[in-house]
Design a protein around this motif. Structure first.
Motif, PDB file in Angstrom:
ATOM      1  N   GLN A  47       0.723  -1.312   0.191  1.00 53.38           N
ATOM      2  CA  GLN A  47      -0.177  -0.105  -0.004  1.00 53.38           C
ATOM      3  C   GLN A  47       1.039   0.920  -0.012  1.00 53.38           C
ATOM      4  O   GLN A  47       1.255   1.872   0.864  1.00 53.38           O
ATOM      5  CB  GLN A  47      -0.961  -0.076   1.105  1.00 53.38           C
ATOM      6  CG  GLN A  47      -2.468  -0.630   0.658  1.00 53.38           C
ATOM      7  CD  GLN A  47      -2.159  -2.274   1.110  1.00 53.38           C
ATOM      8  OE1 GLN A  47      -1.382  -2.593   1.892  1.00 53.38           O
ATOM      9  NE2 GLN A  47      -2.825  -2.744   0.299  1.00 53.38           N
ATOM     10  N   PHE A  48       1.390   1.632  -1.211  1.00 56.08           N
ATOM     11  CA  PHE A  48       2.237   2.585  -1.275  1.00 56.08           C
ATOM     12  C   PHE A  48       1.881   3.465  -2.554  1.00 56.08           C
ATOM     13  O   PHE A  48       1.333   2.985  -3.708  1.00 56.08           O
ATOM     14  CB  PHE A  48       3.640   2.129  -1.579  1.00 56.08           C
ATOM     15  CG  PHE A  48       4.638   3.265  -2.026  1.00 56.08           C
ATOM     16  CD1 PHE A  48       5.238   4.259  -1.169  1.00 56.08           C
ATOM     17  CD2 PHE A  48       4.814   3.473  -3.528  1.00 56.08           C
ATOM     18  CE1 PHE A  48       6.244   5.115  -1.761  1.00 56.08           C
ATOM     19  CE2 PHE A  48       5.743   4.215  -3.925  1.00 56.08           C
ATOM     20  CZ  PHE A  48       6.533   5.179  -3.124  1.00 56.08           C
ATOM     21  N   ASN A  49       2.203   4.947  -2.467  1.00 52.56           N
ATOM     22  CA  ASN A  49       2.000   5.547  -3.983  1.00 52.56           C
ATOM     23  C   ASN A  49       2.561   7.247  -3.363  1.00 52.56           C
ATOM     24  O   ASN A  49       2.946   7.538  -2.267  1.00 52.56           O
ATOM     25  CB  ASN A  49       0.443   5.612  -4.248  1.00 52.56           C
ATOM     26  CG  ASN A  49       0.428   5.462  -5.834  1.00 52.56           C
ATOM     27  OD1 ASN A  49       1.066   6.130  -6.652  1.00 52.56           O
ATOM     28  ND2 ASN A  49      -0.767   4.667  -6.065  1.00 52.56           N
ATOM     29  N   ASN A  50       2.478   7.945  -4.752  1.00 52.08           N
ATOM     30  CA  ASN A  50       2.897   9.246  -4.596  1.00 52.08           C
ATOM     31  C   ASN A  50       1.756  10.059  -4.359  1.00 52.08           C
ATOM     32  O   ASN A  50       0.457   9.652  -4.700  1.00 52.08           O
ATOM     33  CB  ASN A  50       3.775   9.795  -5.788  1.00 52.08           C
ATOM     34  CG  ASN A  50       2.660   9.716  -7.042  1.00 52.08           C
ATOM     35  OD1 ASN A  50       1.957   8.890  -7.285  1.00 52.08           O
ATOM     36  ND2 ASN A  50       2.601  10.894  -7.667  1.00 52.08           N
ATOM     37  N   LEU A  51       1.444  11.295  -3.801  1.00 52.90           N
ATOM     38  CA  LEU A  51       0.349  12.096  -3.429  1.00 52.90           C
ATOM     39  C   LEU A  51       0.197  13.234  -4.125  1.00 52.90           C
ATOM     40  O   LEU A  51      -0.653  13.606  -4.621  1.00 52.90           O
ATOM     41  CB  LEU A  51       0.512  12.245  -1.920  1.00 52.90           C
ATOM     42  CG  LEU A  51       0.233  10.978  -0.942  1.00 52.90           C
ATOM     43  CD1 LEU A  51       0.488  11.709   0.362  1.00 52.90           C
ATOM     44  CD2 LEU A  51      -1.044  10.364  -0.999  1.00 52.90           C
ATOM     45  N   THR A  52       1.334  13.800  -4.551  1.00 52.74           N
ATOM     46  CA  THR A  52       1.389  15.027  -5.284  1.00 52.74           C
ATOM     47  C   THR A  52       2.885  15.267  -5.681  1.00 52.74           C
ATOM     48  O   THR A  52       3.677  14.662  -5.548  1.00 52.74           O
ATOM     49  CB  THR A  52       0.913  16.089  -4.530  1.00 52.74           C
ATOM     50  OG1 THR A  52       0.663  17.369  -5.604  1.00 52.74           O
ATOM     51  CG2 THR A  52       1.585  16.730  -3.214  1.00 52.74           C
ATOM     52  N   PHE A  53       3.121  16.124  -6.608  1.00 46.89           N
ATOM     53  CA  PHE A  53       4.321  16.421  -7.393  1.00 46.89           C
ATOM     54  C   PHE A  53       4.991  17.832  -7.050  1.00 46.89           C
ATOM     55  O   PHE A  53       6.183  17.868  -7.415  1.00 46.89           O
ATOM     56  CB  PHE A  53       4.415  16.365  -8.735  1.00 46.89           C
ATOM     57  CG  PHE A  53       3.599  17.466  -9.525  1.00 46.89           C
ATOM     58  CD1 PHE A  53       4.257  18.314 -10.179  1.00 46.89           C
ATOM     59  CD2 PHE A  53       2.122  17.176  -9.735  1.00 46.89           C
ATOM     60  CE1 PHE A  53       3.491  19.274 -10.800  1.00 46.89           C
ATOM     61  CE2 PHE A  53       1.400  18.233 -10.187  1.00 46.89           C
ATOM     62  CZ  PHE A  53       2.078  19.264 -10.861  1.00 46.89           C
TER      63      PHE A  53
END
Length: 241
Positions: A47-53
């Protein structure tokens, strides 16, 4: 079919929930315990991801252990304020699997998996030298979600990316990060994984160049759009005077 998770039975031999949300990138997170002689730790989280850049943030979530203890990674991140995300790739799949084993606190998973350590530039956390992409991160916050026994609460760790490492060999002739060269692995359902080697392009029709730059994740484009917006606001204020 329809079922209410944890309330009614889905009637299948294996729970389908995780198999519905795929593929999931793997948060292969390296940390170090607090203190001058801290021990390195490395573990994968699906359960991992980027949120914004702009600025870039990433997150991963960690269940407690069956003995109701918080995972080593969470303890290390909160006590030191830093961690590194390492790209999990097909050539490194066996090492990723080894680092998923639950071992006593203080065991160095780099050594157990036969991986080399590489110093980070901005944080005091070792990186996986064999991984072609790494993010150096500083801790931002923890969100705790209630969970059912025996796992208990779920810790969602959010970190801000302050440094990015990309191996020259995975950038193609067009200047793009080439997934056919990185071969990232992703978590699917049950005990299944996927490896990504091919992509296809789809550009949303009717979008302005500014919006497309945002969808691309262009920090430079976002900054330029912000500057134009401030200039325009200044001109409007000048006219109103």
């Amino acid at each position: 079919m329809f079922y209410k998770p944890g309330v009614t039975d889905h009637g299948l031999p294996h729970d389908p929930f995780k198999a519905c949300v795929i593929p999931r990138p793997i948060g292969w997170i390296s940390t170090k315990s607090a203190g001058p002689s801290g021990t390195a730790n490395l573990a994968p989280y699906s359960q991992f991801n980027n949120l914004t850049f702009d600025p870039p943030y990433v997150m991963f979530s960690s269940n407690q252990t069956p003995s109701n203890e918080r995972k080593d990674t969470v303890r290390n991140v909160e006590s030191t304020g830093q961690f590194v995300w390492n790209l999990a790739t097909y050539p490194l799949r066996e090492a990723v699997n080894i680092t998923a084993e639950q071992v006593p606190y203080g065991i160095d998973e780099f050594e157990r998996a036969g991986l080399s350590k590489e110093d980070a530039n901005l944080v005091d956390v070792p990186m996986v030298k064999e991984s072609p992409v790494k993010f150096e991160c500083v801790y931002h916050s923890t969100i705790r979600l209630p969970g059912n026994p025996p796992m208990g609460t779920v810790d969602i760790i959010i970190g801000r990316v302050v440094g990015v490492h990309i191996a020259d060999g995975v950038i193609n002739e067009r200047g793009l990060l080439d997934v056919s060269r990185t071969q990232p692995i992703a978590r699917c359902g049950y005990y299944q994984y996927a490896v990504i080697r091919e992509t296809f392009d789809m550009v949303i029709p009717g979008m302005s160049e500014d919006i497309l730059k945002g969808l691309e994740g262009s920090v430079k484009g976002n900054t330029e759009m912000g500057l134009r917006g401030r200039r325009g606001e200044g001109e409007r204020n000048e006219k109103e005077r």
